[in-house]
Design a protein around this motif. Structure first.
Motif, PDB file in Angstrom:
ATOM      1  N   ILE A 285       0.835  -1.202   0.000  1.00 33.77           N
ATOM      2  CA  ILE A 285       0.000   0.000   0.000  1.00 33.77           C
ATOM      3  C   ILE A 285       0.874   1.257   0.000  1.00 33.77           C
ATOM      4  CG2 ILE A 285      -1.822   1.273   1.197  1.00 33.77           C
ATOM      5  CD1 ILE A 285      -2.914  -1.334   2.206  1.00 33.77           C
ATOM      6  N   VAL A 286       2.024   1.204   0.673  1.00 36.06           N
ATOM      7  CA  VAL A 286       2.975   2.318   0.601  1.00 36.06           C
ATOM      8  C   VAL A 286       3.399   2.528  -0.851  1.00 36.06           C
ATOM      9  CG1 VAL A 286       5.251   3.153   1.324  1.00 36.06           C
ATOM     10  CG2 VAL A 286       3.792   1.931   2.958  1.00 36.06           C
ATOM     11  N   ASP A 287       3.712   1.433  -1.536  1.00 41.17           N
ATOM     12  CA  ASP A 287       4.092   1.525  -2.954  1.00 41.17           C
ATOM     13  C   ASP A 287       2.957   2.131  -3.790  1.00 41.17           C
ATOM     14  OD1 ASP A 287       6.469   0.318  -2.278  1.00 41.17           O
ATOM     15  OD2 ASP A 287       5.849  -1.688  -2.928  1.00 41.17           O
ATOM     16  N   GLU A 288       1.744   1.724  -3.483  1.00 43.73           N
ATOM     17  CA  GLU A 288       0.560   2.222  -4.201  1.00 43.73           C
ATOM     18  C   GLU A 288       0.427   3.738  -4.045  1.00 43.73           C
ATOM     19  OE1 GLU A 288      -3.448   0.153  -3.690  1.00 43.73           O
ATOM     20  OE2 GLU A 288      -3.738   1.966  -2.489  1.00 43.73           O
ATOM     21  N   ILE A 289       0.690   4.232  -2.848  1.00 43.82           N
ATOM     22  CA  ILE A 289       0.553   5.666  -2.577  1.00 43.82           C
ATOM     23  C   ILE A 289       1.692   6.450  -3.234  1.00 43.82           C
ATOM     24  CG2 ILE A 289       0.706   7.391  -0.726  1.00 43.82           C
ATOM     25  CD1 ILE A 289      -1.074   5.486   0.931  1.00 43.82           C
ATOM     26  N   VAL A 290       2.900   5.909  -3.194  1.00 45.28           N
ATOM     27  CA  VAL A 290       4.013   6.564  -3.882  1.00 45.28           C
ATOM     28  C   VAL A 290       3.699   6.696  -5.370  1.00 45.28           C
ATOM     29  CG1 VAL A 290       6.428   6.315  -4.593  1.00 45.28           C
ATOM     30  CG2 VAL A 290       5.782   5.874  -2.209  1.00 45.28           C
ATOM     31  N   GLU A 291       3.173   5.637  -5.968  1.00 43.84           N
ATOM     32  CA  GLU A 291       2.837   5.658  -7.385  1.00 43.84           C
ATOM     33  C   GLU A 291       1.733   6.676  -7.676  1.00 43.84           C
ATOM     34  OE1 GLU A 291       2.826   5.155 -11.338  1.00 43.84           O
ATOM     35  OE2 GLU A 291       4.342   4.460  -9.902  1.00 43.84           O
ATOM     36  N   ALA A 292       0.755   6.795  -6.776  1.00 52.69           N
ATOM     37  CA  ALA A 292      -0.322   7.771  -6.970  1.00 52.69           C
ATOM     38  C   ALA A 292       0.216   9.193  -6.999  1.00 52.69           C
ATOM     39  CB  ALA A 292      -1.368   7.618  -5.854  1.00 52.69           C
ATOM     40  N   PHE A 293       1.214   9.486  -6.159  1.00 56.28           N
ATOM     41  CA  PHE A 293       1.814  10.826  -6.171  1.00 56.28           C
ATOM     42  C   PHE A 293       2.704  11.016  -7.392  1.00 56.28           C
ATOM     43  CE2 PHE A 293       0.304  11.134  -1.836  1.00 56.28           C
ATOM     44  CZ  PHE A 293       0.051  12.494  -1.701  1.00 56.28           C
ATOM     45  N   ARG A 294       3.349   9.962  -7.841  1.00 55.88           N
ATOM     46  CA  ARG A 294       4.193  10.073  -9.033  1.00 55.88           C
ATOM     47  C   ARG A 294       3.362  10.374 -10.284  1.00 55.88           C
ATOM     48  NH1 ARG A 294       8.648   5.381  -7.627  1.00 55.88           N
ATOM     49  NH2 ARG A 294      10.316   6.831  -7.074  1.00 55.88           N
ATOM     50  N   GLN A 295       2.126   9.944 -10.284  1.00 54.75           N
ATOM     51  CA  GLN A 295       1.259  10.240 -11.418  1.00 54.75           C
ATOM     52  C   GLN A 295       0.895  11.717 -11.479  1.00 54.75           C
ATOM     53  OE1 GLN A 295      -2.130   7.623 -11.235  1.00 54.75           O
ATOM     54  NE2 GLN A 295      -0.882   5.770 -11.420  1.00 54.75           N
ATOM     55  N   ARG A 296       0.962  12.395 -10.344  1.00 50.20           N
ATOM     56  CA  ARG A 296       0.543  13.790 -10.262  1.00 50.20           C
ATOM     57  C   ARG A 296       1.697  14.768 -10.064  1.00 50.20           C
ATOM     58  NH1 ARG A 296      -3.108  10.318  -8.313  1.00 50.20           N
ATOM     59  NH2 ARG A 296      -5.345  10.726  -8.640  1.00 50.20           N
ATOM     60  N   PHE A 297       2.836  14.252  -9.610  1.00 51.05           N
ATOM     61  CA  PHE A 297       3.983  15.103  -9.293  1.00 51.05           C
ATOM     62  C   PHE A 297       5.247  14.499  -9.900  1.00 51.05           C
ATOM     63  CE2 PHE A 297       0.935  15.891  -5.924  1.00 51.05           C
ATOM     64  CZ  PHE A 297       1.051  17.243  -5.640  1.00 51.05           C
ATOM     65  N   ASN A 298       6.243  15.353 -10.080  1.00 53.96           N
ATOM     66  CA  ASN A 298       7.586  14.889 -10.416  1.00 53.96           C
ATOM     67  C   ASN A 298       8.274  14.576  -9.088  1.00 53.96           C
ATOM     68  OD1 ASN A 298      10.060  14.354 -11.514  1.00 53.96           O
ATOM     69  ND2 ASN A 298      10.575  16.495 -11.924  1.00 53.96           N
ATOM     70  N   ALA A 299       8.041  13.350  -8.621  1.00 56.43           N
ATOM     71  CA  ALA A 299       8.389  13.000  -7.243  1.00 56.43           C
ATOM     72  C   ALA A 299       9.802  12.437  -7.127  1.00 56.43           C
ATOM     73  CB  ALA A 299       7.391  11.983  -6.698  1.00 56.43           C
ATOM     74  N   THR A 300      10.493  12.862  -6.069  1.00 57.94           N
ATOM     75  CA  THR A 300      11.813  12.351  -5.715  1.00 57.94           C
ATOM     76  C   THR A 300      11.729  11.736  -4.327  1.00 57.94           C
ATOM     77  OG1 THR A 300      12.885  14.100  -6.987  1.00 57.94           O
ATOM     78  CG2 THR A 300      14.241  12.932  -5.369  1.00 57.94           C
ATOM     79  N   LEU A 301      12.197  10.493  -4.191  1.00 54.65           N
ATOM     80  CA  LEU A 301      12.174   9.832  -2.887  1.00 54.65           C
ATOM     81  C   LEU A 301      13.390  10.217  -2.067  1.00 54.65           C
ATOM     82  CD1 LEU A 301      10.961   6.144  -3.439  1.00 54.65           C
ATOM     83  CD2 LEU A 301       9.746   8.024  -2.340  1.00 54.65           C
ATOM     84  N   GLU A 302      13.130  10.503  -0.794  1.00 60.53           N
ATOM     85  CA  GLU A 302      14.198  10.831   0.153  1.00 60.53           C
ATOM     86  C   GLU A 302      13.960   9.947   1.382  1.00 60.53           C
ATOM     87  OE1 GLU A 302      14.368  14.588   2.881  1.00 60.53           O
ATOM     88  OE2 GLU A 302      15.247  15.124   0.948  1.00 60.53           O
ATOM     89  N   LEU A 303      14.905   9.100   1.721  1.00 59.91           N
ATOM     90  CA  LEU A 303      14.718   8.164   2.824  1.00 59.91           C
ATOM     91  C   LEU A 303      15.024   8.838   4.163  1.00 59.91           C
ATOM     92  CD1 LEU A 303      16.259   4.886   1.355  1.00 59.91           C
ATOM     93  CD2 LEU A 303      13.868   5.640   1.368  1.00 59.91           C
ATOM     94  N   ALA A 304      14.148   8.618   5.133  1.00 60.97           N
ATOM     95  CA  ALA A 304      14.359   9.108   6.501  1.00 60.97           C
ATOM     96  C   ALA A 304      14.431   7.884   7.409  1.00 60.97           C
ATOM     97  CB  ALA A 304      13.226  10.034   6.920  1.00 60.97           C
ATOM     98  N   ILE A 305      15.627   7.303   7.484  1.00 61.80           N
ATOM     99  CA  ILE A 305      15.815   6.053   8.229  1.00 61.80           C
ATOM    100  C   ILE A 305      16.505   6.358   9.547  1.00 61.80           C
ATOM    101  CG2 ILE A 305      16.908   3.774   8.218  1.00 61.80           C
ATOM    102  CD1 ILE A 305      16.719   3.859   5.158  1.00 61.80           C
ATOM    103  N   THR A 306      15.872   5.957  10.636  1.00 62.08           N
ATOM    104  CA  THR A 306      16.418   6.242  11.964  1.00 62.08           C
ATOM    105  C   THR A 306      16.833   4.983  12.720  1.00 62.08           C
ATOM    106  OG1 THR A 306      14.161   6.267  12.842  1.00 62.08           O
ATOM    107  CG2 THR A 306      15.129   8.395  12.225  1.00 62.08           C
ATOM    108  N   ALA A 307      16.457   3.803  12.224  1.00 66.54           N
ATOM    109  CA  ALA A 307      16.818   2.552  12.906  1.00 66.54           C
ATOM    110  C   ALA A 307      16.713   1.397  11.919  1.00 66.54           C
ATOM    111  CB  ALA A 307      15.892   2.310  14.099  1.00 66.54           C
ATOM    112  N   GLU A 308      17.389   0.313  12.236  1.00 69.92           N
ATOM    113  CA  GLU A 308      17.273  -0.931  11.475  1.00 69.92           C
ATOM    114  C   GLU A 308      16.650  -1.970  12.402  1.00 69.92           C
ATOM    115  OE1 GLU A 308      17.982  -1.443   8.326  1.00 69.92           O
ATOM    116  OE2 GLU A 308      18.896   0.517   7.907  1.00 69.92           O
TER     117      GLU A 308
END
Length: 336
Positions: A285-308
């Motif tokens: 579902i996260v992938d689905e939402i990213v794709e929905a924004f990519r259809q409407r925006f020139n989207a760039t992913l930026e990772l905010a990782i704080t733990a593994e």
């Protein structure tokens, strides 16, 4: 030839960790393994985890979701019944045994730890204060480990300030695993101010996954024009992430179950989107939402990782002889 209008730029801050935790992964795995070993139907008391996509996926495989054990038809008394990841009162397995039902307990081990902490407080003669949300299945399950009257539920600092403790009895507290870390700290401070001798649990009650997801959202929220949390309306840890995002600096935060729920008319002109998912929300579902924004925006992913996260909780011993296929594992891990 007319030029196509350019899509507006958008930075998507994608939080990590996000989505399924080890307890959710284990619970879903238990249902899938039970279906493979025993065949359909497998009954599940309450939603195995709070996510409609997951529930519907398991229903398609042959799981039947019920709220009470008496909903199991007499003809299916030999079918397994699975208790959800949120945990159940002691009365539920006792009822299952009285009905001669075969049950599998999918309670998250970290919830079971809170049960043991509460029981330890009581064994040492303490009245137990449970910090949590009334009506949540985890709270019902924790309170159901002890005799009636042995636990007092506290939801807010105001309730902690008004709590009329039993006279002549020591106090001990535990917390629901999926609370806001900040809110819970305030309630604990209020209790410790009024009752300096109140005993804390032997280990932290709020689970690692809740804490990790909140810290990632806190890191990603400052300056975000909109923050989306993927999760269900009845998911405590997901709702807390919405609150954390707004407190940490997001201009607006929303809880959505699917991309179809995004209120595009209200999104407006945004430059930065924060995105995370509660512990029971699948990655697909996260992938689905990213794709929905990519259809409407020139989207760039930026990772905010704080733990593994490397935690892994084993399934019930009786299911360990069953092998999962690659497709099974993709479903269990939220990727399909």
């Amino acid at each position: 030839m007319l030029d196509r209008p350019q899509k507006p730029p958008l930075t998507i801050r994608l939080c990590g960790p996000r989505g399924f935790c080890a307890g959710v992964d284990r619970a879903i795995q238990i249902v899938v393994l039970a279906l493979k070993k025993y065949g359909a139907p497998v009954y599940v008391r309450h939603e195995i985890v709070h996510n409609r996509y997951v529930v519907e996926g398991l229903q398609n495989l042959g799981a039947v979701f019920i709220e009470e054990l008496d909903e199991i038809p007499d003809a299916h008394r030999d079918s397994p019944v699975v208790f959800s990841a949120h945990g159940v009162p002691k009365s539920v397995p006792a009822d299952a045994e009285a009905r001669n039902l075969f049950y599998l307990d999918a309670t998250c081990p970290l919830v079971s730890k809170v049960h043991k902490q509460a029981m330890r407080h009581q064994r040492l003669g303490r009245h137990v204060v449970l910090i949590g949300h009334a009506g949540h299945p985890e709270v019902i399950g924790t309170m159901g480990q002890l005799p009636e009257g042995a636990v007092t539920l506290i939801e807010t600092e105001a309730e902690a300030g008004a709590f009329d403790a039993p006279e002549g009895v020591e106090l001990g507290f535990v917390t629901q695993t999926t609370l806001s870390v900040a809110d819970t700290a305030g309630v604990i401070r209020a209790l410790e101010t009024r009752f300096p001798n109140i005993k804390a649990p032997a280990a932290e009650s709020i689970c690692y996954a809740t804490t990790n997801r909140q810290e990632a959202v806190q890191a990603a929220a400052p300056g975000a024009d909109l923050f989306l949390i993927v999760g269900a309306p009845n998911s405590s840890n997901s709702k807390r992430l919405v609150e954390v995002a707004e407190r940490a600096g997001a201009k607006r935060s929303l809880l959505v179950q699917r991309a179809s729920e995004i209120p595009w008319d209200e999104v407006g002109e945004i430059g930065t989107l924060g995105l995370s998912a509660g512990a029971s929300a699948p990655e697909i579902i996260v992938d689905e939402i990213v794709e929905a924004f990519r259809q409407r925006f020139n989207a760039t992913l930026e990772l905010a990782i704080t733990a593994e996260e490397t935690e892994n909780f084993p399934v019930n011993r009786v299911l360990r002889d069953v092998e999962l296929t690659a497709a099974d594992m993709a479903f269990v891990n939220g990727a399909a």
